[in-house]
Design a protein around this motif. Structure first.
Motif, mmCIF file in Angstrom:
data_model
loop_
_atom_site.group_PDB
_atom_site.id
_atom_site.type_symbol
_atom_site.label_atom_id
_atom_site.label_comp_id
_atom_site.label_asym_id
_atom_site.label_seq_id
_atom_site.Cartn_x
_atom_site.Cartn_y
_atom_site.Cartn_z
ATOM 1 N N MET A 260 19.927 61.507 14.998
ATOM 2 C CA MET A 260 19.798 60.058 15.155
ATOM 3 C C MET A 260 20.412 59.311 13.974
ATOM 4 O O MET A 260 21.124 58.315 14.149
ATOM 5 N N VAL A 261 20.156 59.806 12.749
ATOM 6 C CA VAL A 261 20.738 59.169 11.564
ATOM 7 C C VAL A 261 22.255 59.284 11.579
ATOM 8 O O VAL A 261 22.981 58.318 11.279
ATOM 9 N N GLY A 262 22.742 60.465 11.954
ATOM 10 C CA GLY A 262 24.188 60.660 12.025
ATOM 11 C C GLY A 262 24.839 59.730 13.048
ATOM 12 O O GLY A 262 25.897 59.144 12.789
ATOM 13 N N GLU A 263 24.185 59.618 14.218
ATOM 14 C CA GLU A 263 24.734 58.720 15.242
ATOM 15 C C GLU A 263 24.696 57.275 14.774
ATOM 16 O O GLU A 263 25.635 56.507 15.016
ATOM 17 N N TRP A 264 23.603 56.902 14.092
ATOM 18 C CA TRP A 264 23.500 55.526 13.614
ATOM 19 C C TRP A 264 24.590 55.217 12.596
ATOM 20 O O TRP A 264 25.229 54.157 12.657
ATOM 21 N N LEU A 265 24.828 56.122 11.667
ATOM 22 C CA LEU A 265 25.888 55.922 10.668
ATOM 23 C C LEU A 265 27.263 55.878 11.332
ATOM 24 O O LEU A 265 28.124 55.073 10.963
ATOM 25 N N GLY A 266 27.458 56.774 12.314
ATOM 26 C CA GLY A 266 28.726 56.774 13.032
ATOM 27 C C GLY A 266 28.940 55.479 13.792
ATOM 28 O O GLY A 266 30.054 54.914 13.785
ATOM 29 N N HIS A 267 27.889 54.993 14.451
ATOM 30 C CA HIS A 267 27.988 53.727 15.180
ATOM 31 C C HIS A 267 28.260 52.570 14.229
ATOM 32 O O HIS A 267 29.034 51.652 14.558
ATOM 33 N N LEU A 268 27.603 52.607 13.053
ATOM 34 C CA LEU A 268 27.804 51.539 12.084
ATOM 35 C C LEU A 268 29.254 51.517 11.609
ATOM 36 O O LEU A 268 29.884 50.449 11.549
ATOM 37 N N ALA A 269 29.789 52.685 11.280
ATOM 38 C CA ALA A 269 31.174 52.757 10.824
ATOM 39 C C ALA A 269 32.129 52.331 11.937
ATOM 40 O O ALA A 269 33.093 51.582 11.710
ATOM 41 N N SER A 270 31.859 52.809 13.165
ATOM 42 C CA SER A 270 32.714 52.462 14.296
ATOM 43 C C SER A 270 32.653 50.975 14.594
ATOM 44 O O SER A 270 33.674 50.328 14.845
ATOM 45 N N TRP A 271 31.421 50.416 14.564
ATOM 46 C CA TRP A 271 31.275 48.988 14.827
ATOM 47 C C TRP A 271 31.993 48.160 13.771
ATOM 48 O O TRP A 271 32.669 47.168 14.090
ATOM 49 N N THR A 272 31.858 48.542 12.502
ATOM 50 C CA THR A 272 32.518 47.798 11.425
ATOM 51 C C THR A 272 34.025 47.829 11.583
ATOM 52 O O THR A 272 34.704 46.789 11.474
ATOM 53 N N LEU A 273 34.578 49.009 11.858
ATOM 54 C CA LEU A 273 36.022 49.124 12.029
ATOM 55 C C LEU A 273 36.482 48.322 13.237
ATOM 56 O O LEU A 273 37.513 47.632 13.199
ATOM 57 N N SER A 274 35.710 48.401 14.320
ATOM 58 C CA SER A 274 36.065 47.661 15.527
ATOM 59 C C SER A 274 36.067 46.165 15.269
ATOM 60 O O SER A 274 36.978 45.441 15.705
ATOM 61 N N ARG A 275 35.051 45.659 14.538
ATOM 62 C CA ARG A 275 34.987 44.219 14.252
ATOM 63 C C ARG A 275 36.134 43.783 13.352
ATOM 64 O O ARG A 275 36.685 42.689 13.513
ATOM 65 N N LEU A 276 36.486 44.626 12.364
ATOM 66 C CA LEU A 276 37.603 44.285 11.485
ATOM 67 C C LEU A 276 38.918 44.219 12.260
ATOM 68 O O LEU A 276 39.732 43.307 12.058
ATOM 69 N N LEU A 277 39.111 45.200 13.136
ATOM 70 C CA LEU A 277 40.324 45.203 13.958
ATOM 71 C C LEU A 277 40.356 43.997 14.886
ATOM 72 O O LEU A 277 41.402 43.371 15.084
ATOM 73 N N PHE A 278 39.183 43.672 15.457
ATOM 74 C CA PHE A 278 39.136 42.519 16.350
ATOM 75 C C PHE A 278 39.399 41.225 15.594
ATOM 76 O O PHE A 278 40.078 40.313 16.096
ATOM 77 N N ALA A 279 38.860 41.125 14.373
ATOM 78 C CA ALA A 279 39.123 39.937 13.560
ATOM 79 C C ALA A 279 40.619 39.807 13.271
ATOM 80 O O ALA A 279 41.191 38.712 13.334
#
Length: 424
Positions: A260-279
């Motif tokens: 669960m922690v690994g998935e949460w960290l992965g989602h956080l990193a993926s979400w951050t990268l996705s938001r930066l790319l979208f910006a």
């Protein structure tokens, strides 16, 4: 409904009585006071947060006004891309080189070390990423009925005449569809030029407006529109595709605390990268569309050159009231009538709305303003044409010639009109 808003007092700039249209926030018809104000009740959300939408609308209004003022006093002849266009082209080249670099690095990893090895996994991943982010060059719309010169010689001859008048190349493909619209684009690696004419719109226009429509659309092949450039067009979608690619998806249903922690960290990193790319995508598109709006003004100038100022302004008013076009076409089709009736009924509808058309144009200055609008507000486009020297048409479409073109398109008119009537 047109209303005066005497209860709000006089315009603070010029003292005139403010007006309103269909419940919109009041404004001054004489000096445009309050037209730059964000109307949350009528504006569709763009970012979803009202405070953000309000500020981006204010920024878009300022940029739109500045662009109009800058272009008003200068020649609208195309002199190539402006500073914004050069900036967008430079960013686009870097993006394309980045995707090519991913592909090259992936291929190198496949063969750099003896097989088997973990580098192969990385190589395949980089190649897959490059394929996912590859530029899309577009393809011919499936709904477009392509018309060869043999099928429609009169239409092709008119397109060629207008292209010569505005200094544009002849499109490789001329086609029709059932939309109340028209477009010019380039598709494929060979950048084949495509002209698409929506028959409900084409049939509803009179001769000068038809010529102006062709002049406007063909003008996009020479006015430096970044949305049609061989480098910039595909690059405008690449960051958006990358943002979607890295957007977090659903996780597993179990697996313990570490999972669960690994998935949460992965989602956080993926979400951050996705938001930066979208910006980055948002900034690039908003910047590019400033140049695209400039290209629309140039295309309007070419419309006036081909069909005259009267034809070009009539075209803009028709596009402003596409609901009237749709109603006229539906009623005519249900009565068994063709494009001659479409044109007459559309003209009557525009004449009947003459009392409010000027206010509708003004209201677009508020309601069509956006950082992501591909076109300037219709009201400013109409003003631009009215403020420039009057132009007589370079190409005249006689009633007899228009009738021959309509005869070539008869079966396409029937299909388009029937589809519009059924979709009411």
């Amino acid at each position: 409904m047109i209303t005066t808003t005497t209860g709000t007092g006089a315009c603070p700039r010029c003292g005139a009585t403010p007006v309103s249209l269909d419940g919109a926030l009041p404004w001054c018809a004489g000096c445009d006071w309050n037209l730059d104000t964000y109307d949350a009740r009528r504006a569709p959300p763009e970012f979803g947060w009202s405070w953000v939408d309000r500020r981006t609308h204010r920024l878009a209004a300022r940029l739109t006004r500045q662009q109009y003022a800058t272009l008003l006093g200068r020649s609208l002849e195309s002199t190539g891309p402006g500073l914004t266009g050069v900036l967008v082209a430079g960013i686009s080249v870097l993006l394309l080189l980045g995707v090519a670099g991913l592909a090259v690095a992936g291929v190198w990893l496949l063969f750099a070390y003896p097989f088997p090895n973990l580098a192969v996994v990385g190589g395949v991943a980089l190649i897959a990423l490059a394929v996912a982010l590859r530029p899309r060059f577009g393809r011919l719309d499936r709904d477009l009925d392509v018309l060869t010169e043999r099928e429609a010689p009169e239409l092709h001859a008119l397109v060629r005449e207008v292209a010569t008048a505005v200094g544009a190349p002849m499109p490789h493909v001329v086609g029709v569809d059932g939309d109340i619209n028209a477009y010019a684009t380039s598709v494929g690696l060979r950048r084949r030029r495509v002209l698409g004419l929506g028959l409900p719109l084409w049939g509803a226009l009179d001769g000068p407006a038809r010529v102006a429509l062709l002049g406007h659309e063909l003008g996009h092949f020479v006015n430096g529109d970044v949305r049609r450039g061989p480098v910039t067009q595909p690059a405008l979608t690449m960051l958006g595709n990358a943002a979607d690619l890295f957007r977090p998806r659903g996780g597993s249903d179990g697996g313990g605390l570490l999972v669960m922690v690994g998935e949460w960290l992965g989602h956080l990193a993926s979400w951050t990268l996705s938001r930066l790319l979208f910006a980055g995508h948002v900034v690039l598109v908003a910047t590019a569309l400033r140049e695209s709006q400039r290209a629309e003004y140039l295309a309007d100038e070419m419309a006036a050159r081909a069909g005259g100022t009267a034809g070009a302004t009539r075209l803009l008013d028709t596009l402003l009231r596409t609901d009237s076009v749709a109603t006229a076409v539906r009623n005519a089709v249900r009565g068994g009538h063709g494009p001659d009736t479409w044109r007459v009924e559309t003209g009557r509808a525009l004449d009947a709305a003459a009392g409010r058309l000027s206010l509708e144009r003004q209201l677009t200055v508020r309601e069509d303003t956006s950082l992501f609008a591909t076109h300037p507000p219709t009201g400013l486009r109409h003003r631009m044409l009215g403020a420039r020297p009057w132009q007589d048409p370079a190409v005249t479409l006689t009633k007899a010639r228009a009738a021959r073109i309509d005869a070539e398109l008869a079966r396409h008119y029937e299909r388009a009109g029937r589809a519009l009537s059924w979709n009411a």
